[in-house]
Design a protein around this motif. Structure first.
Motif, PDB file in Angstrom:
ATOM      1  N   LYS A 293       0.894  -1.214  -0.074  1.00  0.00           N
ATOM      2  CA  LYS A 293      -0.070  -0.065  -0.025  1.00  0.00           C
ATOM      3  C   LYS A 293       0.842   1.295   0.066  1.00  0.00           C
ATOM      4  CE  LYS A 293      -3.382  -2.763   0.008  1.00  0.00           C
ATOM      5  NZ  LYS A 293      -3.951  -3.131  -1.256  1.00  0.00           N
ATOM      6  N   GLY A 294       2.317   1.170   0.249  1.00  0.00           N
ATOM      7  CA  GLY A 294       3.116   2.292   0.097  1.00  0.00           C
ATOM      8  C   GLY A 294       3.199   2.830  -1.364  1.00  0.00           C
ATOM      9  N   VAL A 295       4.498   3.688  -1.297  1.00  0.00           N
ATOM     10  CA  VAL A 295       4.845   4.146  -2.728  1.00  0.00           C
ATOM     11  C   VAL A 295       5.627   2.950  -3.533  1.00  0.00           C
ATOM     12  CG1 VAL A 295       6.520   5.813  -3.737  1.00  0.00           C
ATOM     13  CG2 VAL A 295       4.917   6.404  -1.969  1.00  0.00           C
ATOM     14  N   LEU A 296       5.212   2.924  -4.668  1.00  0.00           N
ATOM     15  CA  LEU A 296       6.178   1.779  -5.652  1.00  0.00           C
ATOM     16  C   LEU A 296       6.808   2.501  -6.661  1.00  0.00           C
ATOM     17  CD1 LEU A 296       3.407  -0.829  -6.364  1.00  0.00           C
ATOM     18  CD2 LEU A 296       5.550  -1.168  -4.942  1.00  0.00           C
ATOM     19  N   ILE A 297       8.296   2.468  -6.412  1.00  0.00           N
ATOM     20  CA  ILE A 297       9.098   2.997  -7.315  1.00  0.00           C
ATOM     21  C   ILE A 297       9.514   1.910  -8.466  1.00  0.00           C
ATOM     22  CG2 ILE A 297      11.502   4.176  -7.717  1.00  0.00           C
ATOM     23  CD1 ILE A 297      11.226   5.031  -4.823  1.00  0.00           C
ATOM     24  N   TYR A 298       9.404   2.170  -9.936  1.00  0.00           N
ATOM     25  CA  TYR A 298      10.088   1.394 -10.615  1.00  0.00           C
ATOM     26  C   TYR A 298      11.345   1.966 -11.483  1.00  0.00           C
ATOM     27  CZ  TYR A 298       6.404  -2.036 -10.231  1.00  0.00           C
ATOM     28  OH  TYR A 298       5.433  -2.972 -10.046  1.00  0.00           O
ATOM     29  N   ALA A 299      12.165   1.095 -11.810  1.00  0.00           N
ATOM     30  CA  ALA A 299      13.508   1.581 -12.443  1.00  0.00           C
ATOM     31  C   ALA A 299      13.863   0.551 -13.654  1.00  0.00           C
ATOM     32  CB  ALA A 299      14.573   1.692 -11.605  1.00  0.00           C
ATOM     33  N   GLY A 300      14.392   1.039 -14.711  1.00  0.00           N
ATOM     34  CA  GLY A 300      14.613   0.131 -15.766  1.00  0.00           C
ATOM     35  C   GLY A 300      14.655   0.652 -17.044  1.00  0.00           C
ATOM     36  N   LYS A 301      15.499   1.416 -17.551  1.00  0.00           N
ATOM     37  CA  LYS A 301      15.574   1.811 -18.991  1.00  0.00           C
ATOM     38  C   LYS A 301      14.311   2.688 -19.371  1.00  0.00           C
ATOM     39  CE  LYS A 301      18.685  -1.080 -21.637  1.00  0.00           C
ATOM     40  NZ  LYS A 301      19.115  -2.026 -22.434  1.00  0.00           N
ATOM     41  N   TYR A 302      13.669   3.502 -18.219  1.00  0.00           N
ATOM     42  CA  TYR A 302      12.520   4.185 -18.564  1.00  0.00           C
ATOM     43  C   TYR A 302      12.837   5.477 -19.557  1.00  0.00           C
ATOM     44  CZ  TYR A 302       9.341   1.649 -15.875  1.00  0.00           C
ATOM     45  OH  TYR A 302       8.525   0.637 -15.323  1.00  0.00           O
ATOM     46  N   SER A 313      -0.908   4.787 -15.289  1.00  0.00           N
ATOM     47  CA  SER A 313      -1.742   3.686 -15.239  1.00  0.00           C
ATOM     48  C   SER A 313      -1.985   3.145 -13.707  1.00  0.00           C
ATOM     49  CB  SER A 313      -0.936   2.714 -15.835  1.00  0.00           C
ATOM     50  OG  SER A 313       0.544   2.418 -14.864  1.00  0.00           O
ATOM     51  N   GLY A 314      -1.355   4.044 -12.917  1.00  0.00           N
ATOM     52  CA  GLY A 314      -1.567   3.423 -11.478  1.00  0.00           C
ATOM     53  C   GLY A 314      -0.748   2.449 -11.003  1.00  0.00           C
ATOM     54  N   LEU A 315       0.112   1.877 -11.876  1.00  0.00           N
ATOM     55  CA  LEU A 315       0.986   0.922 -11.331  1.00  0.00           C
ATOM     56  C   LEU A 315       2.245   1.374 -10.494  1.00  0.00           C
ATOM     57  CD1 LEU A 315       0.684  -1.712 -14.588  1.00  0.00           C
ATOM     58  CD2 LEU A 315      -0.283  -1.853 -12.304  1.00  0.00           C
ATOM     59  N   ALA A 316       2.639   2.438 -10.961  1.00  0.00           N
ATOM     60  CA  ALA A 316       3.869   3.143 -10.354  1.00  0.00           C
ATOM     61  C   ALA A 316       3.685   4.638  -9.605  1.00  0.00           C
ATOM     62  CB  ALA A 316       4.994   3.262 -11.384  1.00  0.00           C
ATOM     63  N   ASP A 317       4.355   4.964  -8.631  1.00  0.00           N
ATOM     64  CA  ASP A 317       4.042   6.065  -8.209  1.00  0.00           C
ATOM     65  C   ASP A 317       5.283   7.358  -8.476  1.00  0.00           C
ATOM     66  OD1 ASP A 317       1.603   5.662  -6.651  1.00  0.00           O
ATOM     67  OD2 ASP A 317       3.066   4.064  -5.605  1.00  0.00           O
TER      68      ASP A 317
END
Length: 364
Positions: A293-302, A313-317
């Protein structure tokens, strides 16, 4: 176009100015012989402090936790003094910075850990893995890792305590919080993944057992500094440094649920980003979102557009941009204004001086 990246976001008690993260990147420029952060590193991070959040480079919690030459530590008074220079410089530019705390486990060589044998969840050598050493005689270079010894219960308790103390040290050194490095094949990851953990006690076998070390480390750090100042980095599909899990979606959704119970501030997902790497499915990301339920960070060639799409999309914050931050100290401004990103020089990524660290220009 990129407005989604520039909405403020709450992270624990902090309000971040934007959703752009500078993730941890090893640069191997700590001062010798005591692996201390220095003025050069302070300049480097201060230049990049328009990121909503900076996560510092992997920082070993003990002498045994060191995997590569010239990486910084956070366990001695000198090291804390060095980090205070960095955090003061970032805060002077209104930046927010977390320390990434790591222990490499088996991903090292005796040359980096005072001649000791490395430790790990199990006595399994990581195959085809090399680390960087500087033995003072033959010149710096890469060597194969060696076979570790399986950690005893006393070893496990000692490392849990080292992580707890490192979290306290990070706050003492002026960091706004910490990120636990539980990804990329390092020690925590060596316990989590099924193929690197062959233990038969309460730290091995079942998924619950393999997550126990992570659970205990986080519990100790939450007690020390508070859950709102803690994030965890996970890499569900990467097989870096020889760690492989048989059922990554099951394993890492369970890890996210466990971390949710601790009420930590964020999870930082490193997506596999090499050529022909496995792709994280939307379903997997939805499962992680449901579990945590907290913050989701994504990394990887964005790219800018992929980052906007992920947030909308709501999948990442938040989205972390790794190597683009090396050569673009003003990356958030470039994203906002649609300016081109400068390429980095791979020759100066690891080790050296200001060249390739602090001399990249802002866009003109």
């Amino acid at each position: 176009m990129t407005a989604a990246l520039f909405n403020p976001i709450q992270l624990g008690q902090l309000t971040l100015a934007n959703r752009i993260v500078m993730p941890p990147m090893t640069r191997s420029r700590a001062s010798q012989p005591d692996d201390s952060a220095n003025d050069m590193m302070a300049t480097y991070y201060a230049q990049r402090s328009t990121a909503g959040l900076i996560i510092g480079e992997g920082t070993q919690v003990s002498a045994m936790g060191k995997g590569y030459a010239w990486t910084p530590g956070i366990y001695s008074d000198n090291q804390l003094t060095g980090w205070r220079k960095v955090t003061s410089a970032v805060h002077a530019n209104n930046g927010v910075m977390f320390a990434q705390l790591w222990h490499v486990g088996r991903v090292t060589h005796p040359e980096n850990i005072n001649g000791q044998q490395p430790i790990s969840s199990s006595a399994i050598k990581a195959e085809n893995v090399k680390v960087f050493i500087d033995d003072g005689e033959n010149g710096p270079g890469f060597v194969d890792v060696v076979k570790p010894r399986e950690m005893t219960k006393a070893d496990i308790q000692q490392v849990v305590e080292q992580f707890r103390q490192a979290a306290l040290n990070a706050i003492k050194a002026g960091f706004d919080g910490i990120e636990l490095h539980a990804a990329n094949g390092y020690l925590i990851n060596q316990f989590i993944d099924s193929e690197s953990n062959l233990r038969t006690d309460e730290y091995g076998g079942s998924l619950t057992n393999r997550l126990r070390f992570l659970d205990q480390v986080i519990g100790a750090m939450v007690e020390a500094i508070g859950a709102d100042k803690i994030g965890v980095r996970l890499a569900p599909l990467t097989t870096l440094n020889g760690t492989v899990d048989a059922t990554p979606e099951l394993t890492y959704t369970a890890a996210a649920s466990l971390l949710n119970k601790h009420n930590i501030a964020y999870i930082h997902i490193a997506e596999a980003d090499w050529d022909d790497a496995p792709v994280m499915s939307v379903e997997f990301k939805q499962a992680l979102r449901a579990a945590f339920k907290g913050v989701l960070i994504y990394a990887g060639k964005y790219t800018s557009q992929r980052a906007v799409d992920a947030i909308e999309s709501g999948l990442a914050d938040m989205i972390a941009f790794g190597r683009p931050f090396v050569a673009n100290p003003d990356l958030p401004a470039r994203i906002k204004l649609g300016q081109p990103w400068a390429p980095h020089n791979p020759e100066t990524l690891f080790g050296g001086d200001e060249k390739g660290l602090t001399d990249y220009p802002v866009f003109s």
